[in-house]
Each structure stands twice: as structure tokens, then as C-alpha cells.
Design a protein around this motif. Sequence first.
Motif, PDB file in Angstrom:
ATOM      1  N   PHE A  93       0.764 -20.251 -40.548  1.00  0.00           N
ATOM      2  CA  PHE A  93       1.722 -19.475 -40.029  1.00  0.00           C
ATOM      3  C   PHE A  93       3.160 -20.217 -39.975  1.00  0.00           C
ATOM      4  O   PHE A  93       3.277 -21.592 -40.287  1.00  0.00           O
ATOM      5  CB  PHE A  93       1.857 -19.678 -38.208  1.00  0.00           C
ATOM      6  N   LYS A  94       4.338 -19.367 -40.243  1.00  0.00           N
ATOM      7  CA  LYS A  94       5.747 -20.033 -40.377  1.00  0.00           C
ATOM      8  C   LYS A  94       6.370 -19.678 -39.178  1.00  0.00           C
ATOM      9  O   LYS A  94       6.502 -18.519 -38.898  1.00  0.00           O
ATOM     10  CB  LYS A  94       6.216 -19.509 -42.041  1.00  0.00           C
ATOM     11  N   VAL A  95       7.060 -20.638 -38.634  1.00  0.00           N
ATOM     12  CA  VAL A  95       7.896 -20.366 -37.468  1.00  0.00           C
ATOM     13  C   VAL A  95       9.387 -19.894 -38.030  1.00  0.00           C
ATOM     14  O   VAL A  95       9.866 -20.439 -39.084  1.00  0.00           O
ATOM     15  CB  VAL A  95       8.144 -21.684 -36.660  1.00  0.00           C
ATOM     16  N   ILE A  96       9.769 -18.579 -37.637  1.00  0.00           N
ATOM     17  CA  ILE A  96      11.083 -17.965 -38.073  1.00  0.00           C
ATOM     18  C   ILE A  96      12.138 -18.085 -36.910  1.00  0.00           C
ATOM     19  O   ILE A  96      13.193 -17.873 -37.477  1.00  0.00           O
ATOM     20  CB  ILE A  96      10.757 -16.804 -38.608  1.00  0.00           C
ATOM     21  N   GLU A  97      11.830 -17.963 -35.644  1.00  0.00           N
ATOM     22  CA  GLU A  97      13.084 -18.105 -34.737  1.00  0.00           C
ATOM     23  C   GLU A  97      12.346 -19.242 -33.542  1.00  0.00           C
ATOM     24  O   GLU A  97      10.955 -19.387 -33.415  1.00  0.00           O
ATOM     25  CB  GLU A  97      13.014 -16.655 -34.179  1.00  0.00           C
ATOM     26  N   GLY A  98      13.210 -19.664 -32.622  1.00  0.00           N
ATOM     27  CA  GLY A  98      12.762 -20.096 -31.390  1.00  0.00           C
ATOM     28  C   GLY A  98      13.165 -21.428 -31.030  1.00  0.00           C
ATOM     29  O   GLY A  98      14.107 -22.171 -32.022  1.00  0.00           O
ATOM     30  N   ASP A  99      12.518 -22.205 -30.272  1.00  0.00           N
ATOM     31  CA  ASP A  99      13.228 -23.493 -29.965  1.00  0.00           C
ATOM     32  C   ASP A  99      12.781 -24.560 -30.617  1.00  0.00           C
ATOM     33  O   ASP A  99      13.783 -25.383 -31.089  1.00  0.00           O
ATOM     34  CB  ASP A  99      12.289 -24.046 -28.485  1.00  0.00           C
ATOM     35  N   LEU A 100      11.872 -24.446 -31.658  1.00  0.00           N
ATOM     36  CA  LEU A 100      11.416 -25.588 -32.606  1.00  0.00           C
ATOM     37  C   LEU A 100      12.413 -25.505 -33.693  1.00  0.00           C
ATOM     38  O   LEU A 100      12.703 -26.588 -34.288  1.00  0.00           O
ATOM     39  CB  LEU A 100      10.007 -25.209 -33.288  1.00  0.00           C
ATOM     40  N   MET A 101      13.106 -24.353 -33.934  1.00  0.00           N
ATOM     41  CA  MET A 101      14.237 -24.432 -34.953  1.00  0.00           C
ATOM     42  C   MET A 101      15.389 -25.235 -34.777  1.00  0.00           C
ATOM     43  O   MET A 101      16.253 -25.408 -35.848  1.00  0.00           O
ATOM     44  CB  MET A 101      14.366 -22.938 -35.400  1.00  0.00           C
ATOM     45  N   GLU A 102      15.690 -25.474 -33.483  1.00  0.00           N
ATOM     46  CA  GLU A 102      16.644 -26.266 -33.155  1.00  0.00           C
ATOM     47  C   GLU A 102      16.475 -27.670 -33.405  1.00  0.00           C
ATOM     48  O   GLU A 102      17.388 -28.406 -33.584  1.00  0.00           O
ATOM     49  CB  GLU A 102      16.872 -26.111 -31.499  1.00  0.00           C
ATOM     50  N   GLU A 103      15.077 -28.121 -33.355  1.00  0.00           N
ATOM     51  CA  GLU A 103      14.744 -29.316 -34.069  1.00  0.00           C
ATOM     52  C   GLU A 103      14.324 -29.499 -35.399  1.00  0.00           C
ATOM     53  O   GLU A 103      14.443 -30.824 -35.737  1.00  0.00           O
ATOM     54  CB  GLU A 103      13.701 -29.984 -33.064  1.00  0.00           C
ATOM     55  N   TYR A 104      13.931 -28.534 -36.002  1.00  0.00           N
ATOM     56  CA  TYR A 104      13.346 -28.614 -37.558  1.00  0.00           C
ATOM     57  C   TYR A 104      14.003 -27.622 -38.303  1.00  0.00           C
ATOM     58  O   TYR A 104      14.390 -26.560 -37.864  1.00  0.00           O
ATOM     59  CB  TYR A 104      11.918 -28.337 -37.482  1.00  0.00           C
ATOM     60  N   LYS A 105      14.181 -27.944 -39.578  1.00  0.00           N
ATOM     61  CA  LYS A 105      14.679 -27.077 -40.676  1.00  0.00           C
ATOM     62  C   LYS A 105      13.705 -25.940 -40.869  1.00  0.00           C
ATOM     63  O   LYS A 105      13.768 -24.706 -41.084  1.00  0.00           O
ATOM     64  CB  LYS A 105      15.234 -27.791 -41.754  1.00  0.00           C
ATOM     65  N   SER A 106      12.388 -26.491 -41.027  1.00  0.00           N
ATOM     66  CA  SER A 106      11.221 -25.487 -41.147  1.00  0.00           C
ATOM     67  C   SER A 106      10.018 -25.789 -40.228  1.00  0.00           C
ATOM     68  O   SER A 106       9.956 -27.403 -40.184  1.00  0.00           O
ATOM     69  CB  SER A 106      10.780 -25.497 -42.637  1.00  0.00           C
ATOM     70  N   PHE A 107       9.148 -25.019 -39.975  1.00  0.00           N
ATOM     71  CA  PHE A 107       8.180 -25.537 -39.211  1.00  0.00           C
ATOM     72  C   PHE A 107       6.936 -24.711 -39.491  1.00  0.00           C
ATOM     73  O   PHE A 107       7.029 -23.506 -39.450  1.00  0.00           O
ATOM     74  CB  PHE A 107       8.309 -25.250 -37.726  1.00  0.00           C
ATOM     75  N   VAL A 108       5.749 -25.232 -40.288  1.00  0.00           N
ATOM     76  CA  VAL A 108       4.476 -24.374 -40.580  1.00  0.00           C
ATOM     77  C   VAL A 108       3.326 -24.943 -40.020  1.00  0.00           C
ATOM     78  O   VAL A 108       3.405 -26.307 -39.845  1.00  0.00           O
ATOM     79  CB  VAL A 108       4.441 -24.680 -42.169  1.00  0.00           C
ATOM     80  N   VAL A 109       2.503 -23.977 -39.454  1.00  0.00           N
ATOM     81  CA  VAL A 109       1.279 -24.381 -38.689  1.00  0.00           C
ATOM     82  C   VAL A 109       0.054 -24.107 -39.724  1.00  0.00           C
ATOM     83  O   VAL A 109       0.075 -22.953 -40.037  1.00  0.00           O
ATOM     84  CB  VAL A 109       1.268 -24.040 -37.676  1.00  0.00           C
ATOM     85  N   ARG A 110      -0.834 -24.945 -40.132  1.00  0.00           N
ATOM     86  CA  ARG A 110      -1.917 -24.545 -40.751  1.00  0.00           C
ATOM     87  C   ARG A 110      -3.316 -24.729 -39.881  1.00  0.00           C
ATOM     88  O   ARG A 110      -3.462 -25.763 -39.207  1.00  0.00           O
ATOM     89  CB  ARG A 110      -2.243 -25.454 -42.074  1.00  0.00           C
ATOM     90  N   ILE A 111      -3.978 -23.736 -39.613  1.00  0.00           N
ATOM     91  CA  ILE A 111      -5.142 -23.934 -38.676  1.00  0.00           C
ATOM     92  C   ILE A 111      -6.417 -23.437 -39.659  1.00  0.00           C
ATOM     93  O   ILE A 111      -6.606 -22.593 -40.276  1.00  0.00           O
ATOM     94  CB  ILE A 111      -5.192 -22.753 -37.571  1.00  0.00           C
ATOM     95  N   GLN A 112      -7.269 -24.478 -39.618  1.00  0.00           N
ATOM     96  CA  GLN A 112      -8.552 -24.675 -40.467  1.00  0.00           C
ATOM     97  C   GLN A 112      -9.594 -24.600 -39.476  1.00  0.00           C
ATOM     98  O   GLN A 112      -9.660 -25.738 -38.724  1.00  0.00           O
ATOM     99  CB  GLN A 112      -8.601 -25.470 -41.802  1.00  0.00           C
TER     100      GLN A 112
END
Length: 70
Positions: free
Chosen positions: A38-57
Motif C-alpha cells: 500500500f502507498k499512502v497518498i494523503e493524511g496525517d502521515l504525509m505531514e511527517e514523511y515524504k513518502s510512506f509505504v506499507v508492505r504486508i506479507q
Amino acid sequence: MKVNRGKSVPLSIGVMCMAKKVKEVVEAVEHDKNLVTFKVIEGDLMEEYKSFVVRIQVSPKSEGSGSVVH
């Protein structure tokens, strides 16, 4: 995505975290590896990070039934 209505959530290791609101997109699904990215495209995390990716296996447990999520 809204998690637990913004309330603090105790984690199993005893650490407290604050839920964040995010909007994400499914970037990749790898069925053979039981993996979703998953790639975060909007929201609170984007205020703290340039990009945020979640991998679930998900992997089968080595003993007994069930699976382990990484």
C-alpha cells in the motif's frame, strides 16, 4: 482509513500509539508471495514523511495451523 476513532491504542509490547488518518492506494499485489503493498497518498502521515509505504506479507506457521503476518 480511520483506526479506532483517533483514540490511543495499547500495543502488545506496552507502547502507546496515536491513530492517524490516511488515504492509501494498493500499489502491488503479489499472489505467489502472499504480499500486498500500500502507498499512502494523503493524511496525517504525509505531514511527517515524504513518502510512506506499507508492505504486508502473510506466511504459514512452521508448526501447526495458522499464519504469521509481517
